[in-house]
Enzyme design. Structure first.
Site, PDB file in Angstrom:
ATOM      1  N   HIS A  86       0.851  -1.193   0.000  1.00  0.00           N
ATOM      2  CA  HIS A  86       0.000   0.000   0.000  1.00  0.00           C
ATOM      3  C   HIS A  86       0.887   1.243   0.000  1.00  0.00           C
ATOM      4  O   HIS A  86       2.112   1.118  -0.090  1.00  0.00           O
ATOM      5  CB  HIS A  86      -1.001  -0.021   1.151  1.00  0.00           C
ATOM      6  CG  HIS A  86      -0.404  -0.071   2.526  1.00  0.00           C
ATOM      7  ND1 HIS A  86       0.503   0.860   2.976  1.00  0.00           N
ATOM      8  CD2 HIS A  86      -0.599  -0.929   3.551  1.00  0.00           C
ATOM      9  CE1 HIS A  86       0.828   0.578   4.230  1.00  0.00           C
ATOM     10  NE2 HIS A  86       0.189  -0.518   4.594  1.00  0.00           N
ATOM     11  N   CYS A 136      -2.803  -5.243  21.714  1.00  0.00           N
ATOM     12  CA  CYS A 136      -1.609  -4.865  20.961  1.00  0.00           C
ATOM     13  C   CYS A 136      -1.821  -3.476  20.369  1.00  0.00           C
ATOM     14  O   CYS A 136      -2.836  -3.244  19.713  1.00  0.00           O
ATOM     15  CB  CYS A 136      -1.359  -5.896  19.851  1.00  0.00           C
ATOM     16  SG  CYS A 136      -0.335  -5.250  18.527  1.00  0.00           S
ATOM     17  N   CYS A 170       2.387  -9.254  15.190  1.00  0.00           N
ATOM     18  CA  CYS A 170       3.669  -8.548  15.320  1.00  0.00           C
ATOM     19  C   CYS A 170       4.811  -9.537  15.468  1.00  0.00           C
ATOM     20  O   CYS A 170       5.974  -9.149  15.411  1.00  0.00           O
ATOM     21  CB  CYS A 170       3.700  -7.649  16.545  1.00  0.00           C
ATOM     22  SG  CYS A 170       2.551  -6.304  16.516  1.00  0.00           S
ATOM     23  N   CYS A 206       1.781 -11.223  20.532  1.00  0.00           N
ATOM     24  CA  CYS A 206       0.910 -10.859  19.401  1.00  0.00           C
ATOM     25  C   CYS A 206       1.472 -11.565  18.169  1.00  0.00           C
ATOM     26  O   CYS A 206       2.602 -11.289  17.757  1.00  0.00           O
ATOM     27  CB  CYS A 206       0.883  -9.351  19.178  1.00  0.00           C
ATOM     28  SG  CYS A 206       0.021  -8.908  17.643  1.00  0.00           S
ATOM     29  N   HIS A 227      -2.166  -3.703  16.378  1.00  0.00           N
ATOM     30  CA  HIS A 227      -3.274  -4.409  15.730  1.00  0.00           C
ATOM     31  C   HIS A 227      -4.591  -4.312  16.475  1.00  0.00           C
ATOM     32  O   HIS A 227      -5.617  -4.761  15.985  1.00  0.00           O
ATOM     33  CB  HIS A 227      -2.884  -5.880  15.531  1.00  0.00           C
ATOM     34  CG  HIS A 227      -1.717  -6.028  14.623  1.00  0.00           C
ATOM     35  ND1 HIS A 227      -0.437  -6.210  15.083  1.00  0.00           N
ATOM     36  CD2 HIS A 227      -1.634  -5.957  13.275  1.00  0.00           C
ATOM     37  CE1 HIS A 227       0.385  -6.260  14.055  1.00  0.00           C
ATOM     38  NE2 HIS A 227      -0.304  -6.104  12.951  1.00  0.00           N
TER      39      HIS A 227
HETATM   40  O1  ME8 Z   1       7.542  -4.666   9.687  1.00  0.00           O
HETATM   41  N1  ME8 Z   1       2.982   4.838   6.540  1.00  0.00           N
HETATM   42  O2  ME8 Z   1       7.235  -5.387   7.534  1.00  0.00           O
HETATM   43  P1  ME8 Z   1       5.925  -4.603   7.095  1.00  0.00           P
HETATM   44  C1  ME8 Z   1       4.271   4.832   6.222  1.00  0.00           C
HETATM   45  N2  ME8 Z   1       8.903  -7.363   7.904  1.00  0.00           N
HETATM   46  N3  ME8 Z   1       4.989   3.706   6.068  1.00  0.00           N
HETATM   47  C2  ME8 Z   1       4.378   2.539   6.256  1.00  0.00           C
HETATM   48  C3  ME8 Z   1       3.017   2.479   6.618  1.00  0.00           C
HETATM   49  C4  ME8 Z   1       2.304   3.712   6.747  1.00  0.00           C
HETATM   50  N4  ME8 Z   1       1.021   3.774   7.033  1.00  0.00           N
HETATM   51  N5  ME8 Z   1       2.684   1.180   6.731  1.00  0.00           N
HETATM   52  C5  ME8 Z   1       3.790   0.451   6.450  1.00  0.00           C
HETATM   53  C6  ME8 Z   1       7.832  -5.377   8.748  1.00  0.00           C
HETATM   54  N6  ME8 Z   1       4.814   1.271   6.149  1.00  0.00           N
HETATM   55  C7  ME8 Z   1       9.020  -6.313   8.841  1.00  0.00           C
HETATM   56  C8  ME8 Z   1      10.277  -5.499   8.607  1.00  0.00           C
HETATM   57  S1  ME8 Z   1      12.903  -5.282   8.398  1.00  0.00           S
HETATM   58  C9  ME8 Z   1      14.215  -6.167   8.884  1.00  0.00           C
HETATM   59  C10 ME8 Z   1      11.539  -6.290   8.740  1.00  0.00           C
HETATM   60  C11 ME8 Z   1       6.168   0.852   5.742  1.00  0.00           C
HETATM   61  O3  ME8 Z   1       5.508  -5.216   5.818  1.00  0.00           O
HETATM   62  C12 ME8 Z   1       7.204   1.379   6.703  1.00  0.00           C
HETATM   63  O4  ME8 Z   1       8.443   1.364   6.062  1.00  0.00           O
HETATM   64  O5  ME8 Z   1       4.955  -4.527   8.202  1.00  0.00           O
HETATM   65  C13 ME8 Z   1       7.152   0.329   7.796  1.00  0.00           C
HETATM   66  O6  ME8 Z   1       8.262   0.381   8.651  1.00  0.00           O
HETATM   67  C14 ME8 Z   1       7.107  -0.915   6.953  1.00  0.00           C
HETATM   68  O7  ME8 Z   1       6.247  -0.553   5.845  1.00  0.00           O
HETATM   69  C15 ME8 Z   1       6.571  -2.134   7.681  1.00  0.00           C
HETATM   70  O8  ME8 Z   1       6.456  -3.166   6.747  1.00  0.00           O
END
Ligand code: ME8
Length: 683
Positions: free
Chosen positions: A63, A188, A174, A171, A191
């Protein structure tokens, strides 16, 4: 390197100075420009720049939040490439863990099939958004697994991983335990669902041991985590014991992970596995010495703790130098709320890209978020931004310049004569920009960087209004003056096209084509020079770069969203008829749930203790993926009481709870409309 008393290798903190590299040679195909003075003393220091996005979970489609971080890192690395830095851009997908395993099961696929598909989805989206990454890491690749095991072994051998038991609130979404304090109303914070109570024997990473080290480090290197508010958040976490981190999961429960090298009954906890991607990729490519530790991590605030706390301590324990900076941005929100599937407010980047064009979409995201703070997304704001900055200011400057060149000089760029003060003022505004942008980018002020280029573009429009070329054109004796003015405008556009190229690579190339300067020198230093477009260059006007968006029409569209297509009528396959006597054989009764627990041997099952009157029963129910045990206690449900008891994975089930399930696998327990006593019969 030195060895500490425990015989571990200790590596000092990374060297801040990046090696400088020689200037890149200019393209021999470039037409020779008249020698022009470099006006702003453009000595840009070149270095090494390695930037990463988080590796995204493969349980969702991308997204605009994911798109923002990825586009931002694309912009930043394009900027550094333009500056002449040796640059490396890494993104990828995070493919192990319980959550992915469950998502695969929910889609009726094997985990590998599922992760291949979703990871491909991410890559396809990035390709369509013009993302130029250097590598795409998947945590299921052998090249990554190998390094994770090496790092684990190193930390284990050093005595920083120990075996123990842990009970806590977990969770699954997470993939982490929460402390009571971290929960909001018992749920959490990410979520908004209640965590599960879990007790597990696992391997623990001795993080607490490094707490004061990290606290001191954040004082010594105050910009390690930035902006400052996030450094302060991590410091606050470090004020109290951080405990040890459970870094394994029993393989019997979570088979989808990297086995621990010394105990293959356990797999590595996803975060310990995932964070190492930033490092494993370089080891696998043999470029560790070039790019580590020049690494700049870009993440949103949701994953501050793993990156600000776990990761530095993991690196320290493994004897690997720390990252250069952890750069943390805020959230894109919709009407001040988080985007989520359940709220139905998820904004898809490809929809916007198709409607407004890739470059306009990228420009909006970078221009309208102040790094570190949350930002509200609105399509109307996007359209307004496109109209004001891109159609009015930049697009107009190009159109007016090309128009005047066509009218007054047959579409050919003339040679400039001596510069007047107003020409010099415009030149000075532009040639100062490369240094200014380097400073803004270093300070994470990406919105300011774009604003400063647009300010210069507006100055160029004002310059046209002030010098009135149309009046000069009427006066034969002002011909040389008009040449200078037109050449000055072409230079302004050339500089703008370089400076905006990292954000809008497609449109800026188009701009250079229309100006006929596709082959003009193209790097950040030349955006700080003046007079590089050779006289005689023939322009090639084309379609307007950024057509204006009809805001009224857009408002109408937003007020009246396109009608949802009628859902297809479902055809229901019925079972053979039964008589009322057949049905009367089934005994259904209201029960109260007294206790609900995770089944000891099965992932998807819960074990419920239910009461009806004086009697209690044990019921095993396959609703674990839809209900947390805590949600069930105290609820009144309907039980089939006279089913023959069966043993499910070692636990006897004395009946069956009724639930409805739709075609998408959504499940809802059958409950009562009024509060009747348990034991009441359902007929
Ligand atoms: O956390 N606004 O993956 P993820 C801005 N796999 N950025 C956003 C956002 C929002 N509303 N929502 C998501 C993970 N992001 C782990 C990471 S790294 C070693 C492992 C972006 O798919 C932002 O960069 O949940 C956030 O940190 C990331 O997507 C989380 O992606």
């Amino acid at each position: 390197m030195e060895k500490d008393p425990q015989n571990r290798i200790v590596v000092d903190r990374p060297v801040d100075e990046a090696p400088t590299m020689g200037l890149a040679e200019s393209d021999p195909s470039t037409p020779q420009a008249a020698p022009a003075p470099a006006t702003a003393g453009q000595e840009l220091e070149r270095g090494v720049y390695y930037a990463t996005t988080p590796i995204y979970y493969v349980n969702a489609v991308p997204h605009i939040g994911h798109a923002y971080t990825t586009i931002l890192v694309d912009v930043v690395t394009r900027f550094h490439r333009l500056k002449g830095d040796d640059t490396f851009f890494l993104t990828g997908t995070d493919e192990h863990g319980e959550k992915v395993q469950q998502a695969a099961e929910a889609h009726g696929k094997s985990p590998q099939e599922y992760v291949d598909e979703v990871s491909g989805n991410f890559r396809a989206t990035w390709d369509r958004l013009g993302i130029r990454y250097d590598d795409f890491i998947r945590t299921t690749e052998p090249r990554h697994k190998q390094v994770v095991q090496d790092v684990l072994q190193r930390v284990y051998d050093a005595g920083d991983i120990v075996y123990g038991e842990y009970a806590g609130l977990y969770c699954v979404k997470c993939e982490r335990y929460y402390t009571d304090k971290e929960l909001v109303d018992g749920k959490c914070p990410q979520h908004e669902t209640p965590p599960e109570h879990r007790t597990e024997a696992n391997y623990f990473f001795r993080m607490e041991k490094y707490r004061t080290w990290l606290r001191d480090l954040l004082t010594e290197r105050p910009d390690l985590i930035r902006p400052e508010r996030y450094r302060n958040e991590v410091l606050a976490m470090l004020r109290e014991p951080i405990g040890d981190l459970s870094i394994s999961r029993p393989r019997a429960r979570v088979p989808w992970g990297i086995p621990l090298p010394w105990d293959d009954e356990h797999v590595t906890y996803v975060w310990f596995d995932a964070l190492i991607n930033y490092y494993s990729v370089l080891v696998a490519r043999g470029t560790l010495d070039t790019y580590w530790p020049h690494v700049e991590h870009f993440v949103a605030k949701d994953i501050l703790k793993p990156h600000g706390l776990f990761w530095p301590i993991m690196l320290k324990a493994a004897g690997i130098p720390l990252y250069q900076h952890l750069n943390v941005h805020g959230y894109w929100l919709i009407d001040d709320r988080k985007m989520s599937k359940s709220l139905g407010n998820v904004v898809r980047p490809l929809d916007l890209q198709q409607k407004y064009g890739n470059d306009a979409f990228r420009y909006f995201l970078i221009r309208d978020m102040t790094f570190g703070l949350d930002s509200n997304f609105s399509e109307l704001a996007l359209a307004e931004r496109v109209n004001s900055d891109l159609a009015n200011d930049l697009g107009n400057l190009l159109n007016r310049t090309l128009g005047m060149l066509g009218r007054y000089r047959d579409g050919v760029v003339p040679a400039a004569g001596p510069l007047e003060p107003e020409d010099e003022a415009l030149r000075d505004a532009f040639v100062a920009l490369p240094q200014q942008l380097v400073r803004s980018f270093d300070a994470l002020q990406f919105d300011r960087a774009l604003a400063s280029v647009m300010e210069a573009v507006r100055k160029a429009n004002k310059y046209i209004a002030d010098v009135k070329p149309w009046e000069l054109a009427k006066d034969e004796s002002a011909s040389e003056r008009l040449d200078t003015v037109l050449a000055t405008l072409v230079e302004a556009l050339r500089c703008a096209s370089i400076l905006l190229d990292p954000v809008m690579p497609g449109k800026m190339l188009e701009l250079r084509k229309q100006l006929g300067i596709r082959n003009a020198p193209f790097d950040l230093a030349t955006a700080g020079e003046w007079g590089l477009v050779p006289a005689g260059t023939r322009t090639k006007p084309g379609e307007p770069l950024f057509p204006r968006i009809d805001l009224e029409e857009l408002e109408r569209q937003i007020a009246q969203p396109a009608e949802e297509p009628e859902p297809e009528e479902r055809i229901i396959e019925h079972k053979p008829e039964i008589t009322i006597d057949d049905f009367a054989k089934v005994e259904l009764r209201v029960v109260t749930v007294e206790q609900a627990e995770q089944h000891p041997n099965a992932d998807k099952l819960l074990v419920l203790t239910v009461r009806m009157g004086a009697e209690t029963r044990t019921v095993v129910s396959g609703i674990k993926q839809h209900y947390a045990p805590e949600e069930l206690v105290g609820r009144k449900l309907v039980l089939v009481t006279n089913l023959k008891p069966v043993k499910l994975r070692g636990v006897e089930s004395q009946g069956m709870i009724l639930a409805a399930e739709d075609d998408d696998g959504q499940l809802s327990l059958v409950t009562l409309e009024k509060d009747l006593a348990d034991g009441s019969e359902v007929r």
